[in-house]
Scaffold this active site. Sequence first.
Site, PDB file in Angstrom:
ATOM      1  CG  HIS A 114      -1.899   0.950   1.434  1.00 53.24           C
ATOM      2  ND1 HIS A 114      -1.667   2.235   1.824  1.00 53.24           N
ATOM      3  CD2 HIS A 114      -3.236   0.841   1.271  1.00 53.24           C
ATOM      4  CE1 HIS A 114      -2.822   2.889   1.888  1.00 53.24           C
ATOM      5  NE2 HIS A 114      -3.789   2.058   1.559  1.00 53.24           N
ATOM      6  CG  ASP A 190       0.692  -2.473   6.191  1.00 55.60           C
ATOM      7  OD1 ASP A 190      -0.283  -2.648   6.941  1.00 55.60           O
ATOM      8  OD2 ASP A 190       0.635  -1.800   5.141  1.00 55.60           O
ATOM      9  CD  GLN A 193      -6.743  -4.650   4.238  1.00 55.64           C
ATOM     10  OE1 GLN A 193      -7.712  -5.300   4.613  1.00 55.64           O
ATOM     11  NE2 GLN A 193      -6.847  -3.371   3.937  1.00 55.64           N
ATOM     12  CE  LYS A 216      -7.065  -0.212   6.604  1.00 52.61           C
ATOM     13  NZ  LYS A 216      -7.692   0.324   5.418  1.00 52.61           N
ATOM     14  CB  CYS A 353      -3.652   3.354  -1.449  1.00 59.06           C
ATOM     15  SG  CYS A 353      -4.948   4.484  -0.974  1.00 59.06           S
TER      16      CYS A 353
HETATM   17  N1  PMP Z   1      -1.648  -0.827   4.605  1.00 58.63           N
HETATM   18  C1  PMP Z   1      -2.589  -1.604   4.058  1.00 58.63           C
HETATM   19  C2  PMP Z   1      -2.225  -2.987   3.600  1.00 58.63           C
HETATM   20  C3  PMP Z   1      -3.897  -1.134   3.938  1.00 58.63           C
HETATM   21  O1  PMP Z   1      -4.829  -1.898   3.381  1.00 58.63           O
HETATM   22  C4  PMP Z   1      -4.206   0.172   4.385  1.00 58.63           C
HETATM   23  C5  PMP Z   1      -5.611   0.739   4.245  1.00 58.63           C
HETATM   24  N2  PMP Z   1      -6.206   0.552   3.015  1.00 58.63           N
HETATM   25  C6  PMP Z   1      -3.189   0.933   4.942  1.00 58.63           C
HETATM   26  C7  PMP Z   1      -1.929   0.403   5.039  1.00 58.63           C
HETATM   27  C8  PMP Z   1      -3.428   2.323   5.440  1.00 58.63           C
HETATM   28  O2  PMP Z   1      -4.319   2.303   6.513  1.00 58.63           O
HETATM   29  P1  PMP Z   1      -4.832   3.676   7.131  1.00 58.63           P
HETATM   30  O3  PMP Z   1      -5.549   4.380   6.035  1.00 58.63           O
HETATM   31  O4  PMP Z   1      -5.726   3.263   8.237  1.00 58.63           O
HETATM   32  O5  PMP Z   1      -3.635   4.403   7.587  1.00 58.63           O
END
Ligand code: PMP
Length: 394
Positions: A114, A190, A193, A216, A353
């Site tokens: 991401h 990270d 997910q 999430k 993203c």
């Molecule tokens: N890493 C991953 C794998 C994600 O899916 C996301 C959210 N889509 C993020 C980071 C960023 O999360 P946040 O918007 O809560 O900072």
Amino acid sequence: EPDDMFRAIRHDYPILGDVIYLDNAATSCSPEPVVEAMVEFEHRYRSNVGRGVHRFTRIATQRYWHAHEKVAEFIGAEEGVTVFTKNTTEAINMVAQGLTWTPGDRIVTTILEHHSNLLPWRSLEKQGVTLEIIGILPDYSLDMDEFRKALEKPVRLVAITQASNVLGNITPVQEIATLCREKGVLLLIDAAQAAPHMPVDVRTIGCDFYCFSGHKLGGPTGTGVLWMKKPNLIPLMEGGGTVESVTDEEVVLIQGYEQYEAGTPNISGGIGLGVAVDYLKKIGMDKIHEHEENLTNRLIDGLSAIERVRVYAPANPETRIGVVSFTIDGMHPHEVAQRLDDHDILVRSGFHCCQPLMSALNLPEGTVRVSIAHYNTREEIDLFLATLKEIISQ
Ligand code: PMP
């Protein structure tokens, strides 16, 4: 019937009454106990934390502190420091900015990341840090040969997602952690997910930093977590609440999460996050994982059988979570999502993203993404599939 148990909890989510919510990878719904905990804070003891002695601040401080304990337990953290952040993005930035870098330091990451686990590292390139990006194989799994090769030269840190928010594949973090430990490389995971959908244990993994989002996993928006094994990051911010003492000569930082949470934090959010992890724990993360895996299998099988649909998912059910990307020949992903919304089905469309990954997969319009949570049902998956078929045939 395990499905019945998950059906029974749907009354905790009144928001699910009007729609089929399949955008859980972006943010998931909060169950009533989380909302109630936040309202209770507002109605009964709203005040600041870690300051003063009156009754409201005592309750707020105790509950906010206890929420950190609950989250630490949720990820199996017996040591280290569990810091509340705004989200995963803030957690990763705190690590990127909180370590001291030397020109020539190498960071290894992957094409699956991401933007939030890529841009904080890319921004270090101006300090002379170099970035190596590991690719994926045709079955979407990480190229572990490339990974091992990258670790033959000195590496300072590996930053990797535990599960992709586009392809839904679970990465071999355990194996990577072993490699990193052998070579003395820092490992950041990270888990945005992963943490909401499977049992996780930072002790077993053996990483240095573990980042995820509260919003999430049923927690309030504006909540996230950074767990670090050793509290030796330089705090991104300093100020009220971070210090033991301040004199003309020196500043002594508090040796706990407080040193990384400058200023008044998101108190009701943090307390709500504690309730959210308790809620998931009570259901059982293994049960959640199993239920979601069943729904994911049903979803992927159903999608694969529809004409004009291309599914981008790993073949092995054991290495995937309930995040499924697909495209429809001749239809833009946003159009598909809009048409589904017309039928009260909410999914995500676009790049999620992850633009470098979209380029690598040659998907210039991105994908449609369906993402599952424990409160989704077989009927919802079937209705989604039937609706999609109808949209395609029109
Ligand atoms: N890493 C991953 C794998 C994600 O899916 C996301 C959210 N889509 C993020 C980071 C960023 O999360 P946040 O918007 O809560 O900072």
